[in-house]
Scaffold this active site. Structure first.
Site, PDB file in Angstrom:
ATOM      1  N   HIS A  17       0.846  -1.204   0.000  1.00 38.69           N
ATOM      2  CA  HIS A  17       0.000   0.000   0.000  1.00 38.69           C
ATOM      3  C   HIS A  17       0.879   1.252   0.000  1.00 38.69           C
ATOM      4  CE1 HIS A  17      -3.051  -2.662   2.300  1.00 38.69           C
ATOM      5  NE2 HIS A  17      -3.700  -2.314   1.202  1.00 38.69           N
ATOM      6  N   LYS A  41     -15.200  -7.246   4.835  1.00 39.36           N
ATOM      7  CA  LYS A  41     -14.854  -8.331   5.784  1.00 39.36           C
ATOM      8  C   LYS A  41     -14.637  -7.708   7.147  1.00 39.36           C
ATOM      9  CE  LYS A  41     -11.738 -10.484   2.982  1.00 39.36           C
ATOM     10  NZ  LYS A  41     -10.417 -11.078   2.828  1.00 39.36           N
ATOM     11  N   ARG A  90      -2.533  -5.940  -8.415  1.00 42.07           N
ATOM     12  CA  ARG A  90      -1.433  -6.886  -8.255  1.00 42.07           C
ATOM     13  C   ARG A  90      -1.439  -7.912  -9.367  1.00 42.07           C
ATOM     14  NH1 ARG A  90      -3.166  -7.668  -2.172  1.00 42.07           N
ATOM     15  NH2 ARG A  90      -5.053  -7.086  -3.281  1.00 42.07           N
ATOM     16  N   SER A 128      -2.774  -7.719   2.898  1.00 42.89           N
ATOM     17  CA  SER A 128      -3.001  -7.621   4.340  1.00 42.89           C
ATOM     18  C   SER A 128      -3.298  -9.006   4.912  1.00 42.89           C
ATOM     19  CB  SER A 128      -4.181  -6.686   4.628  1.00 42.89           C
ATOM     20  OG  SER A 128      -3.926  -5.405   4.117  1.00 42.89           O
TER      21      SER A 128
HETATM   22  P1  ADP Z   1     -10.042  -3.327  -0.162  1.00 38.22           P
HETATM   23  O1  ADP Z   1     -10.729  -4.072   0.925  1.00 38.22           O
HETATM   24  O2  ADP Z   1     -10.764  -2.092  -0.589  1.00 38.22           O
HETATM   25  O3  ADP Z   1      -9.579  -4.168  -1.334  1.00 38.22           O
HETATM   26  P2  ADP Z   1      -7.242  -3.210   0.635  1.00 38.22           P
HETATM   27  O4  ADP Z   1      -6.667  -2.470   1.808  1.00 38.22           O
HETATM   28  O5  ADP Z   1      -7.108  -4.683   0.643  1.00 38.22           O
HETATM   29  O6  ADP Z   1      -8.735  -2.726   0.566  1.00 38.22           O
HETATM   30  O7  ADP Z   1      -6.599  -2.668  -0.710  1.00 38.22           O
HETATM   31  C1  ADP Z   1      -6.749  -1.346  -1.134  1.00 38.22           C
HETATM   32  C2  ADP Z   1      -6.206  -1.228  -2.553  1.00 38.22           C
HETATM   33  O8  ADP Z   1      -4.796  -1.462  -2.540  1.00 38.22           O
HETATM   34  C3  ADP Z   1      -6.789  -2.237  -3.533  1.00 38.22           C
HETATM   35  O9  ADP Z   1      -6.919  -1.594  -4.794  1.00 38.22           O
HETATM   36  C4  ADP Z   1      -5.739  -3.317  -3.604  1.00 38.22           C
HETATM   37  O10 ADP Z   1      -5.761  -3.981  -4.854  1.00 38.22           O
HETATM   38  C5  ADP Z   1      -4.477  -2.486  -3.445  1.00 38.22           C
HETATM   39  N1  ADP Z   1      -3.353  -3.256  -2.909  1.00 38.22           N
HETATM   40  C6  ADP Z   1      -3.347  -4.054  -1.817  1.00 38.22           C
HETATM   41  N2  ADP Z   1      -2.131  -4.611  -1.635  1.00 38.22           N
HETATM   42  C7  ADP Z   1      -1.338  -4.141  -2.637  1.00 38.22           C
HETATM   43  C8  ADP Z   1       0.025  -4.372  -3.042  1.00 38.22           C
HETATM   44  N3  ADP Z   1       0.815  -5.213  -2.384  1.00 38.22           N
HETATM   45  N4  ADP Z   1       0.490  -3.725  -4.138  1.00 38.22           N
HETATM   46  C9  ADP Z   1      -0.332  -2.901  -4.839  1.00 38.22           C
HETATM   47  N5  ADP Z   1      -1.618  -2.659  -4.535  1.00 38.22           N
HETATM   48  C10 ADP Z   1      -2.130  -3.272  -3.456  1.00 38.22           C
END
Ligand code: ADP
Length: 162
Positions: A17, A41, A90, A128
């Site tokens: 992130h 979730k 990703r 995450s």
């Molecule tokens: P959500 O529940 O909205 O998917 P996340 O916190 O899991 O929230 O992810 C927020 C955004 O960041 C999403 O667009 C996800 O694809 C992106 N993201 C999560 N991990 C990574 C990573 N390692 N590299 C690039 N983008 C990521």
């Protein structure tokens, strides 16, 4: 002033992130991170913890603002006078959900564009959930998350890394 929002669960924030946010600051004048109050979730970390991890990762970076997000991303964007929603991509597995969300947000407000930042090769495998899984089994998450998150995971799972 070009503003973008970056909405998500951030449960917890990972270096993946952070990479997306830092790269987005090269494209926009301000990035408003929207930490979802009630993500789809049930979150592992509380809203306060998720916000605090992000705030401490971006101290002295005035281009980055951390806010809580309740409701629609497009409404959050409008509230912050932002025309861009940043999301990270990703793998192909992210695509279907991201495609649907982007189309839906476009339907809700055609003036707001979704822009995707492709994950860096060294964090494309990071999520995450994978970080929580590693910590649950007492594996080291060093370098996968900011130091404060590492501490938070240790505390939650009740152990210390060697
Ligand atoms: P959500 O529940 O909205 O998917 P996340 O916190 O899991 O929230 O992810 C927020 C955004 O960041 C999403 O667009 C996800 O694809 C992106 N993201 C999560 N991990 C990574 C990573 N390692 N590299 C690039 N983008 C990521």
């Amino acid at each position: 002033m070009r503003k973008a929002i970056y909405p998500g669960s951030f449960d917890p924030v990972t270096t993946g992130h952070i990479d997306v946010i830092q790269r987005a600051t090269r494209l926009y004048d301000q990035i408003v991170i929207g930490v979802a109050k009630t993500p789809p979730k049930k979150p592992f970390f509380s809203l306060e913890e998720r916000v605090d991890f992000l705030v401490s990762s971006f101290v002295n970076q005035d281009k980055v603002l951390v806010e809580t997000l309740e409701g629609l991303a497009v409404e959050f964007a409008k509230k912050h006078q932002a025309e861009i929603i940043v999301r990270g991509l990703r793998a192909v597995s992210d695509f279907e959900h991201e495609f649907q969300m982007a189309q839906l947000n476009r339907k809700l407000d055609p003036d707001i564009e979704t822009v995707f930042i492709i994950a860096s090769p060294n964090s494309a495998y990071l999520s995450s959930s994978i970080v929580k899984e590693i910590a649950q089994y007492k594996g080291s998450v060093k370098g996968l998350v900011p130091p404060k998150v590492e501490e938070g995971l240790k505390k939650k799972f009740g152990f210390s890394y060697s």
